[in-house]
Design an enzyme around this catalytic site. Structure first.
Site, mmCIF file in Angstrom:
data_model
loop_
_atom_site.group_PDB
_atom_site.id
_atom_site.type_symbol
_atom_site.label_atom_id
_atom_site.label_comp_id
_atom_site.label_asym_id
_atom_site.label_seq_id
_atom_site.Cartn_x
_atom_site.Cartn_y
_atom_site.Cartn_z
ATOM 1 N N ARG A 104 0.840 -1.194 0.000
ATOM 2 C CA ARG A 104 0.000 0.000 0.000
ATOM 3 C C ARG A 104 0.876 1.245 0.000
ATOM 4 O O ARG A 104 1.962 1.256 0.571
ATOM 5 C CB ARG A 104 -0.911 0.018 1.235
ATOM 6 N N TYR A 254 -1.721 -3.571 -6.684
ATOM 7 C CA TYR A 254 -1.440 -4.370 -5.492
ATOM 8 C C TYR A 254 -2.447 -4.211 -4.349
ATOM 9 O O TYR A 254 -2.765 -3.090 -3.942
ATOM 10 C CB TYR A 254 -0.039 -4.036 -4.960
ATOM 11 N N LYS A 263 -9.639 -2.017 2.028
ATOM 12 C CA LYS A 263 -9.354 -0.840 2.854
ATOM 13 C C LYS A 263 -10.164 0.374 2.403
ATOM 14 O O LYS A 263 -10.630 1.164 3.228
ATOM 15 C CB LYS A 263 -7.861 -0.508 2.802
ATOM 16 N N HIS A 283 -10.403 -2.040 11.661
ATOM 17 C CA HIS A 283 -9.334 -2.914 11.165
ATOM 18 C C HIS A 283 -9.101 -4.001 12.212
ATOM 19 O O HIS A 283 -8.120 -3.972 12.956
ATOM 20 C CB HIS A 283 -8.064 -2.064 10.959
ATOM 21 N N SER A 305 -1.188 -3.348 10.446
ATOM 22 C CA SER A 305 -0.864 -4.250 9.343
ATOM 23 C C SER A 305 0.401 -5.048 9.647
ATOM 24 O O SER A 305 1.387 -4.499 10.141
ATOM 25 C CB SER A 305 -0.658 -3.437 8.068
ATOM 26 N N CYS A 307 0.888 -7.293 11.940
ATOM 27 C CA CYS A 307 1.173 -7.419 13.374
ATOM 28 C C CYS A 307 0.404 -8.561 14.034
ATOM 29 O O CYS A 307 0.260 -8.597 15.258
ATOM 30 C CB CYS A 307 0.894 -6.113 14.094
ATOM 31 N N ASP A 330 -9.305 -9.511 9.227
ATOM 32 C CA ASP A 330 -8.782 -8.168 8.933
ATOM 33 C C ASP A 330 -9.759 -7.028 9.221
ATOM 34 O O ASP A 330 -9.329 -5.963 9.628
ATOM 35 C CB ASP A 330 -8.349 -8.105 7.454
ATOM 36 N N ARG A 424 1.947 -12.219 -0.316
ATOM 37 C CA ARG A 424 0.670 -12.594 0.295
ATOM 38 C C ARG A 424 -0.003 -13.763 -0.402
ATOM 39 O O ARG A 424 0.286 -14.067 -1.550
ATOM 40 C CB ARG A 424 -0.270 -11.384 0.260
HETATM 41 P P1 GTP Z 1 -2.317 -7.514 7.644
HETATM 42 O O1 GTP Z 1 -2.884 -8.558 6.744
HETATM 43 O O2 GTP Z 1 -1.235 -6.712 7.005
HETATM 44 O O3 GTP Z 1 -3.357 -6.632 8.242
HETATM 45 O O4 GTP Z 1 -1.498 -8.282 8.806
HETATM 46 P P2 GTP Z 1 -1.941 -9.160 10.085
HETATM 47 O O5 GTP Z 1 -2.206 -8.259 11.242
HETATM 48 O O6 GTP Z 1 -3.001 -10.122 9.726
HETATM 49 O O7 GTP Z 1 -0.577 -9.941 10.435
HETATM 50 P P3 GTP Z 1 -0.220 -11.505 10.324
HETATM 51 O O8 GTP Z 1 -1.049 -12.362 11.228
HETATM 52 O O9 GTP Z 1 -0.206 -11.883 8.894
HETATM 53 O O10 GTP Z 1 1.270 -11.520 10.905
HETATM 54 C C1 GTP Z 1 2.312 -10.783 10.320
HETATM 55 C C2 GTP Z 1 3.643 -11.342 10.743
HETATM 56 O O11 GTP Z 1 3.741 -11.344 12.174
HETATM 57 C C3 GTP Z 1 3.871 -12.770 10.268
HETATM 58 O O12 GTP Z 1 5.175 -12.892 9.756
HETATM 59 C C4 GTP Z 1 3.710 -13.587 11.518
HETATM 60 O O13 GTP Z 1 4.475 -14.756 11.503
HETATM 61 C C5 GTP Z 1 4.127 -12.635 12.649
HETATM 62 N N1 GTP Z 1 3.384 -12.942 13.906
HETATM 63 C C6 GTP Z 1 2.052 -13.111 14.042
HETATM 64 N N2 GTP Z 1 1.710 -13.449 15.314
HETATM 65 C C7 GTP Z 1 2.864 -13.471 16.019
HETATM 66 C C8 GTP Z 1 3.178 -13.762 17.397
HETATM 67 O O14 GTP Z 1 2.320 -14.060 18.237
HETATM 68 N N3 GTP Z 1 4.497 -13.670 17.751
HETATM 69 C C9 GTP Z 1 5.475 -13.342 16.843
HETATM 70 N N4 GTP Z 1 6.727 -13.278 17.272
HETATM 71 N N5 GTP Z 1 5.215 -13.092 15.531
HETATM 72 C C10 GTP Z 1 3.934 -13.146 15.123
HETATM 73 C C1 SPV Z 2 -2.951 -4.330 5.457
HETATM 74 O O1 SPV Z 2 -1.974 -3.716 5.004
HETATM 75 O O2 SPV Z 2 -3.464 -4.034 6.566
HETATM 76 C C2 SPV Z 2 -3.519 -5.454 4.695
HETATM 77 C C3 SPV Z 2 -2.991 -5.734 3.356
HETATM 78 O O3 SPV Z 2 -4.421 -6.114 5.174
HETATM 79 S S1 SPV Z 2 -3.670 -4.713 2.125
HETATM 80 O O4 SPV Z 2 -4.852 -5.370 1.581
HETATM 81 O O5 SPV Z 2 -2.665 -4.575 1.048
HETATM 82 O O6 SPV Z 2 -4.025 -3.428 2.649
HETATM 83 MN MN MN Z 3 -4.891 -5.408 7.307
#
Ligand code: GTP
Ligand code: SPV
Ligand code: MN
Length: 640
Positions: A104, A254, A263, A283, A305, A307, A330, A424
């Site tokens: 983004r 993307y 979003k 979110h 994002s 996290c 999400d 992704r």
């Molecule tokens: P968006 O789709 O961007 O909104 O991201 P999200 O909040 O869904 O994050 P996601 O669950 O995909 O995690 C992002 C990264 O953080 C990945 O590489 C995970 O492996 C890492 N991660 C997630 N949960 C944990 C955790 O509890 N501990 C640690 N150390 N890393 C984590």
């Molecule tokens: C984020 O960035 O919080 C996402 C991925 O969930 S995107 O759809 O590219 O915004």
């Molecule tokens: Mn997101």
């Protein structure tokens, strides 16, 4: 206006294109000749016509959402080199984007209102403002005028009718996305409910829809750096006009830049609709958790994002007797019902999840979800027709060669990553083995707790509970987190990201806070917690194992929701009382004391930082109850 050479391809059928001189005629003729076009309501037709006049496509394709249509688009994308098949799995594909189009672009994302303060707090100190970018009507028109005219020349214009939320639900919203990217069509068909059935709802008298115009564009030079992934990174812009429920996105193919239901609609436009209609567009993931006694509650959680939302939403609890089920990973739309219960739906239909870090040990449920009917973007590929990314089991690499996300041969000694950090998977939600039975319930699921959190390597404990609703709103407002690869921010700085919504607010953050505070008058508000899986020790290692062990934190939260007195007051909020966090059976030694340690020095700095931030970025728009929470926190920290 006469448009030459506009042709119509009846969606899903490989019929010969017909030429017409005038698109208005096309629509009229189609409504007679083709079943699909008849289902376009007059307002939708008018919108499509306007887009045709502006973007001058070669052909029009009205999406019906069928499997045959997907086959057609996949064949087209194969031919254009946009995707390659992944024969190791069923119906899976890999797209490699232009390396300049991988995330983004927050700096090029704008909200258009009459007055700037309708979009962002206007304060003398806010230079630059970090809570969103405002654009005037004139500048938005100029931006469109400089980019969109003729932008679809030689291309097919796809018309995607889609529903955010179950089709026909009281809580759902309809959008029409117009795009010149077949990749976007395929992704929207996974991420939303898209196709004919949505037009039927519009036909039934619900004529409201969000207008979503998207074009990948062409660079000013006229030359595409990578013809298989057309885009115009230099001039990318993402525009929202809440007063007209309108989105215009140019230059990027993307993720959140181009899949406009996500979003742009569900959060930015969505939050403005929610403000008007008295609900919340956030979110947040939504999960159901059942305790060993068989009692089930639902929890929503806002993390910035990349996290951990997808991971928490699909987690496999390490605590015996617990079960987690996934409603969404999400976005949450939450509204009080007539009994005053806050109910949430996941407006999406799929997961657009971060690939790196996803493995059998961290997220086995995702691994059981994503190897069919999935579009991968910017991951690495293996010579046996599979995919690879950082964090995946390396054992499989012994017998294959790996091609990285840029298309170059890669080895573990290469000294660079195989997959882009923001690569992704785009996968249907109903393939998730732990998808919640109520995930498509049009009434939504009742929310008992809301979690805020982020990547805080220092100072912030594993979990604490807000003292009351206003304190919880303050916790959301003061959220901070390390920057990630989900957007263009580079350094690992700790950024303010209130409510994990900083890139997604559709209106002035001060008004957003007031709206959150007002929820207490509308119904029974959930308990609010702050979590941090990412605290590190002095030697830079995570103090907490995370992933499935986060169930230990959910267990404490569950017990708090049930009213168990398993907490102790602290200056920052309620912490688990001695021994209340279940750490029995943890595989590695965890230093619980260090995980929960509170430092006066740290919290003095933190409160100063928050105060500065509120002053500079929110100014007079900060609601008094939130300012009062900060004052109270400062006073408690002073006494530490
Ligand atoms: P968006 O789709 O961007 O909104 O991201 P999200 O909040 O869904 O994050 P996601 O669950 O995909 O995690 C992002 C990264 O953080 C990945 O590489 C995970 O492996 C890492 N991660 C997630 N949960 C944990 C955790 O509890 N501990 C640690 N150390 N890393 C984590
Ligand atoms: C984020 O960035 O919080 C996402 C991925 O969930 S995107 O759809 O590219 O915004
Ligand atoms: Mn997101």
């Amino acid at each position: 206006m006469l448009l030459n050479g506009v042709q119509f391809l009846r969606s899903g059928l490989n019929v010969a294109p017909r030429s017409y001189n005038n698109f208005r005629l096309v629509c009229r003729a189609l409504s007679v000749q083709y079943g699909d076009a008849k289902s376009l309501t007059p307002v939708v037709k008018e919108y499509v016509e306007k887009c045709v006049e502006l973007c001058r496509p070669e052909r029009i394709h009205i999406c019906d959402g069928s499997v045959e249509e997907s086959k057609l688009l996949q064949a087209l994308m194969l031919k254009q080199g946009t995707i390659v098949p992944l024969p190791k799995y069923k119906n899976c594909w890999l797209a490699r984007t232009n390396p300049a189009d991988v995330a983004r672009v927050e700096s090029k994302t704008f909200i258009c209102t009459d007055r700037k303060e309708q979009t962002v707090p206007v304060t003398p100190d806010a230079t630059p403002g970090t809570l969103g970018n405002w654009i005037s009507q004139e500048d938005m028109q100029a931006a469109i005028g400089a980019r969109l005219p003729g932008s679809m020349k030689g291309r097919t214009m796809y018309v995607i009718p889609f529903s955010m939320g179950p089709v026909g639900s009281r809580l759902s919203k309809i959008g029409i996305e117009i795009t010149d990217s077949p990749y976007v069509v395929e992704s929207m068909k996974i991420m939303t409910r898209a196709g004919r059935q949505v037009l039927d709802v519009l036909q039934e008298g619900n004529s409201q829809f969000v207008k979503c115009l998207h074009s990948v564009g062409t660079p000013a030079s006229g030359v595409q750096a990578q013809p298989s992934w057309p885009c115009d990174p230099e001039r990318t812009i993402i525009l929202h006009k809440p007063s007209d429920n309108e989105i215009v996105s140019y230059g990027s193919g993307y993720g959140g830049n181009s899949l406009l239901g996500k979003k742009c609609l569900a959060l930015r436009i969505g939050s403005t609709i929610a403000k008007r209609e008295g609900w919340l567009a956030e979110h947040m993931l939504i999960l159901g958790i059942t305790n060993p006694q068989g009692k089930k509650i639902y929890v929503a959680a806002a993390f910035p994002s990349a996290c951990g939302k997808t991971n928490l939403a699909m987690m496999t609890p390490t605590l015996p007797g617990y079960k987690v089920e996934c409603v969404g990973d999400d976005i949450a739309w939450m509204k009080f019902d007539s009994k005053g219960v806050l109910r949430a739906i996941n407006p999406e239909n799929g997961f657009f999840g971060v690939a790196p870090g996803t493995s059998r040990s961290t997220n086995p449920i995702a691994m059981d979800t994503i190897f069919q009917n999935t579009v991968f973007t910017n991951v690495a590929s293996t010579s046996d027709g599979g995919v690879y990314w950082e964090g995946m089991d390396k054992a499989q690499l012994s017998s294959v060669t790996v091609t990285d996300w840029l298309g170059k041969l890669w080895s573990q000694e290469a000294g660079r990553v195989a997959a882009h950090p923001n690569s992704r998977f785009c996968t249907p939600a109903d393939q998730c083995p732990i998808i919640d039975p109520a995930w498509e319930d049009p009434a939504g699921v009742p929310i008992s707790a809301i979690l805020f959190g982020g990547r805080r390597p220092d100072g912030v404990p594993l979990v604490y509970e807000a003292r009351n609703w206003a304190h919880g709103v303050f916790l959301g407002a003061s959220m901070r987190s390390e920057a990630t690869a989900a957007a263009e921010h580079k350094a690992k700085t700790i950024m303010h990201d209130p409510f994990a919504m900083r890139p997604f607010f559709g209106y002035n953050f001060g008004d957003y806070l007031a709206h959150w505070l007002s929820m207490e008058q509308r119904g029974k508000v959930p308990k609010i917690f702050h979590v941090n899986w990412f605290r590190k020790s002095a030697d830079g290692k995570f103090l907490w194992p995370g992933f499935g062990d986060n169930a230990r934190v959910l267990d404490w939260i569950f017990r708090r929701v049930e009213g168990e007195q398993c907490y102790q007051e602290s200056p920052i909020g309620r912490l688990p009382s001695q021994g209340a966090l279940n750490v029995s059976g943890l595989e590695d030694d965890v230093n619980v004391e260090e995980l929960f340690a509170l430092s006066k020095n740290f919290w003095q700095q933190e409160t100063q930082e928050i105060e500065q931030y509120f002053k500079a970025q929110v100014g007079d728009y900060l609601p008094q109850p939130v300012a009062a929470q900060l004052d109270e926190l400062k006073a408690r920290v002073a006494k530490m």
